[in-house]
Design a protein around this motif. Structure first.
Motif, PDB file in Angstrom:
ATOM      1  N   THR A 145      41.822  39.766  25.731  1.00  0.00           N
ATOM      2  CA  THR A 145      42.319  40.530  26.871  1.00  0.00           C
ATOM      3  C   THR A 145      41.438  40.290  28.088  1.00  0.00           C
ATOM      4  N   VAL A 146      41.928  40.744  29.254  1.00  0.00           N
ATOM      5  CA  VAL A 146      41.135  40.641  30.487  1.00  0.00           C
ATOM      6  C   VAL A 146      41.224  41.969  31.239  1.00  0.00           C
ATOM      7  N   PHE A 147      40.082  42.374  31.822  1.00  0.00           N
ATOM      8  CA  PHE A 147      40.004  43.614  32.603  1.00  0.00           C
ATOM      9  C   PHE A 147      39.413  43.280  33.968  1.00  0.00           C
ATOM     10  N   TYR A 148      40.086  43.747  35.026  1.00  0.00           N
ATOM     11  CA  TYR A 148      39.606  43.543  36.397  1.00  0.00           C
ATOM     12  C   TYR A 148      39.114  44.860  36.992  1.00  0.00           C
ATOM     13  N   PRO A 149      37.798  45.046  37.167  1.00  0.00           N
ATOM     14  CA  PRO A 149      37.306  46.178  37.947  1.00  0.00           C
ATOM     15  C   PRO A 149      37.629  45.945  39.435  1.00  0.00           C
ATOM     16  N   GLY A 150      37.666  47.041  40.183  1.00  0.00           N
ATOM     17  CA  GLY A 150      37.965  46.917  41.608  1.00  0.00           C
ATOM     18  C   GLY A 150      36.725  46.946  42.479  1.00  0.00           C
ATOM     19  N   GLY A 151      36.783  47.768  43.507  1.00  0.00           N
ATOM     20  CA  GLY A 151      35.894  47.644  44.656  1.00  0.00           C
ATOM     21  C   GLY A 151      36.710  46.913  45.712  1.00  0.00           C
ATOM     22  N   HIS A 152      36.275  46.935  46.947  1.00  0.00           N
ATOM     23  CA  HIS A 152      37.074  46.286  47.998  1.00  0.00           C
ATOM     24  C   HIS A 152      37.002  44.754  47.943  1.00  0.00           C
ATOM     25  N   GLY A 153      35.930  44.217  47.379  1.00  0.00           N
ATOM     26  CA  GLY A 153      35.743  42.760  47.357  1.00  0.00           C
ATOM     27  C   GLY A 153      36.932  41.959  46.850  1.00  0.00           C
ATOM     28  N   PRO A 154      37.566  42.362  45.735  1.00  0.00           N
ATOM     29  CA  PRO A 154      38.666  41.558  45.188  1.00  0.00           C
ATOM     30  C   PRO A 154      39.828  41.323  46.154  1.00  0.00           C
ATOM     31  N   LEU A 155      39.999  42.209  47.146  1.00  0.00           N
ATOM     32  CA  LEU A 155      41.111  42.037  48.088  1.00  0.00           C
ATOM     33  C   LEU A 155      40.947  40.770  48.909  1.00  0.00           C
ATOM     34  N   TRP A 156      39.692  40.333  49.096  1.00  0.00           N
ATOM     35  CA  TRP A 156      39.444  39.114  49.874  1.00  0.00           C
ATOM     36  C   TRP A 156      39.411  37.861  49.006  1.00  0.00           C
ATOM     37  N   ASP A 157      38.756  37.927  47.843  1.00  0.00           N
ATOM     38  CA  ASP A 157      38.651  36.670  47.085  1.00  0.00           C
ATOM     39  C   ASP A 157      39.604  36.571  45.896  1.00  0.00           C
ATOM     40  N   LEU A 158      39.558  37.515  44.967  1.00  0.00           N
ATOM     41  CA  LEU A 158      40.364  37.365  43.745  1.00  0.00           C
ATOM     42  C   LEU A 158      41.865  37.402  44.019  1.00  0.00           C
ATOM     43  N   ALA A 159      42.268  38.157  45.043  1.00  0.00           N
ATOM     44  CA  ALA A 159      43.697  38.248  45.364  1.00  0.00           C
ATOM     45  C   ALA A 159      44.252  36.916  45.852  1.00  0.00           C
ATOM     46  N   GLU A 160      43.363  36.051  46.363  1.00  0.00           N
ATOM     47  CA  GLU A 160      43.811  34.766  46.925  1.00  0.00           C
ATOM     48  C   GLU A 160      43.312  33.570  46.112  1.00  0.00           C
ATOM     49  N   ASP A 161      42.722  33.829  44.961  1.00  0.00           N
ATOM     50  CA  ASP A 161      42.094  32.771  44.164  1.00  0.00           C
ATOM     51  C   ASP A 161      43.060  32.240  43.105  1.00  0.00           C
ATOM     52  N   PRO A 162      43.511  30.974  43.240  1.00  0.00           N
ATOM     53  CA  PRO A 162      44.444  30.418  42.263  1.00  0.00           C
ATOM     54  C   PRO A 162      43.901  30.462  40.832  1.00  0.00           C
ATOM     55  N   ASN A 163      42.580  30.309  40.673  1.00  0.00           N
ATOM     56  CA  ASN A 163      42.005  30.403  39.324  1.00  0.00           C
ATOM     57  C   ASN A 163      42.267  31.772  38.717  1.00  0.00           C
ATOM     58  N   HIS A 167      41.307  48.896  43.328  1.00  0.00           N
ATOM     59  CA  HIS A 167      41.783  47.839  44.226  1.00  0.00           C
ATOM     60  C   HIS A 167      42.242  46.595  43.460  1.00  0.00           C
ATOM     61  N   ALA A 168      41.790  46.458  42.226  1.00  0.00           N
ATOM     62  CA  ALA A 168      42.096  45.230  41.479  1.00  0.00           C
ATOM     63  C   ALA A 168      43.589  44.984  41.243  1.00  0.00           C
ATOM     64  N   PRO A 169      44.459  46.001  41.129  1.00  0.00           N
ATOM     65  CA  PRO A 169      45.884  45.672  41.009  1.00  0.00           C
ATOM     66  C   PRO A 169      46.414  44.834  42.182  1.00  0.00           C
ATOM     67  N   GLY A 170      45.712  44.867  43.317  1.00  0.00           N
ATOM     68  CA  GLY A 170      46.088  44.007  44.440  1.00  0.00           C
ATOM     69  C   GLY A 170      45.941  42.533  44.121  1.00  0.00           C
ATOM     70  N   VAL A 171      45.140  42.227  43.101  1.00  0.00           N
ATOM     71  CA  VAL A 171      44.930  40.850  42.652  1.00  0.00           C
ATOM     72  C   VAL A 171      46.231  40.269  42.079  1.00  0.00           C
ATOM     73  N   LEU A 172      47.191  41.132  41.779  1.00  0.00           N
ATOM     74  CA  LEU A 172      48.473  40.673  41.216  1.00  0.00           C
ATOM     75  C   LEU A 172      49.432  40.158  42.293  1.00  0.00           C
ATOM     76  N   ARG A 173      49.036  40.165  43.556  1.00  0.00           N
ATOM     77  CA  ARG A 173      49.991  39.864  44.640  1.00  0.00           C
ATOM     78  C   ARG A 173      50.621  38.476  44.538  1.00  0.00           C
ATOM     79  N   HIS A 174      49.899  37.495  43.989  1.00  0.00           N
ATOM     80  CA  HIS A 174      50.465  36.141  43.863  1.00  0.00           C
ATOM     81  C   HIS A 174      50.802  35.771  42.417  1.00  0.00           C
ATOM     82  N   VAL A 175      50.680  36.734  41.502  1.00  0.00           N
ATOM     83  CA  VAL A 175      50.984  36.468  40.092  1.00  0.00           C
ATOM     84  C   VAL A 175      52.501  36.514  39.902  1.00  0.00           C
ATOM     85  N   THR A 176      53.033  35.466  39.271  1.00  0.00           N
ATOM     86  CA  THR A 176      54.490  35.396  39.111  1.00  0.00           C
ATOM     87  C   THR A 176      54.899  35.249  37.648  1.00  0.00           C
ATOM     88  N   ASN A 177      56.140  35.592  37.397  1.00  0.00           N
ATOM     89  CA  ASN A 177      56.759  35.327  36.095  1.00  0.00           C
ATOM     90  C   ASN A 177      57.093  33.843  36.009  1.00  0.00           C
TER      91      ASN A 177
END
Length: 232
Positions: free
Chosen positions: A96-114, A134-144
């Motif tokens: 499994t994978v768990f993403y903690p938040g904080g504001h940082g992920p909105l800038w890097d993880l949300a836009e990181d193809p990896n 804030h980490a659910p924002g990392v799903l913005r580019h995740v697709t089915n």
């Protein structure tokens, strides 16, 4: 049980001149939920090495028993200082994978193809995933597989517009988590600001805010044991 936790490498709070990063409670609380359940934990971040801690999250008013436990845990701190690079990890090595938040992920993880490609591989493998605050924002580019947004039609939560307003960063963040998830077709729910709220929709688990971190991690453990009993 092998758990991957993905942290931000971004340390600048927009153009405010202030520092940001990951939120300590959102790492510490799940870390010990997993650790105390006997899990093997791997910490990763885009740049590897020591990820930036949001200094505010270590202020006395935001400390908890678990953040104090983490700060006193030399093994955990040594592990945090040496996160592996995100581009070096593969879904097949984890349950499994768990993403903690904080504001940082909105800038890097949300836009990181990896990051979003990694999440997509967990989804395709049928493994549960959890993201908090804030980490659910990392799903913005995740697709089915068909290219539609992963969160479309799914029940989700995350840091709310009113919580962002309460911390005075509505105009600083690159996007608002609540607006983004709704815009992608997610069915967003929330409770009062800073209340505990976790949403489980199949393999997707989301938590509203720092206070929801432990509950989201517990829900993830529950999803893992359910999956294990089905595949046993």
């Amino acid at each position: 049980m092998k758990v991957l936790m993905v942290l931000t490498s971004h340390d600048t709070l927009g153009n405010t001149g202030k520092k940001t990063g990951f939120w300590l409670e959102e790492l510490a609380a799940p870390y010990y939920v997993f650790k105390d359940a006997g899990a093997e934990i791997t910490l990763a971040s885009p740049k590897g090495g020591q990820p930036p801690l949001d200094p505010k999250s270590d202020e006395p008013m935001f400390q908890t028993d678990l953040t104090r436990r983490f700060n006193a845990d030399e093994v955990a701190k040594a592990q945090l200082a040496e996160t592996v690079r995100l581009d070096s990890v593969e879904q097949k090595d984890f349950d499994t994978v768990f993403y903690p938040g904080g504001h940082g992920p909105l800038w890097d993880l949300a836009e990181d193809p990896n990051s979003f490609k990694l999440i997509e591989t967990f989804i395709a493998a049928g493994k549960p995933i959890a993201l908090v605050c804030h980490a659910p924002g990392v799903l913005r580019h995740v697709t089915n597989a068909d290219g539609t947004p992963f969160v479309q039609g799914r029940y989700v939560t995350g840091f709310t517009n009113s919580e962002e307003e309460a911390v005075g960063l509505t105009k600083v963040v690159p996007f608002l988590v609540e607006d983004e998830l709704i815009g992608l077709g997610g069915v967003f729910s929330k409770v009062n600001d800073w209340g505990v709220h976790t949403v489980v929709d199949g393999q997707l688990i989301t938590g509203q805010n720092p206070a929801s971190s432990s509950e989201a991690a517990e829900a993830l453990l529950g999803a893992l044991s359910q999956r294990k009993s089905k595949t046993a």
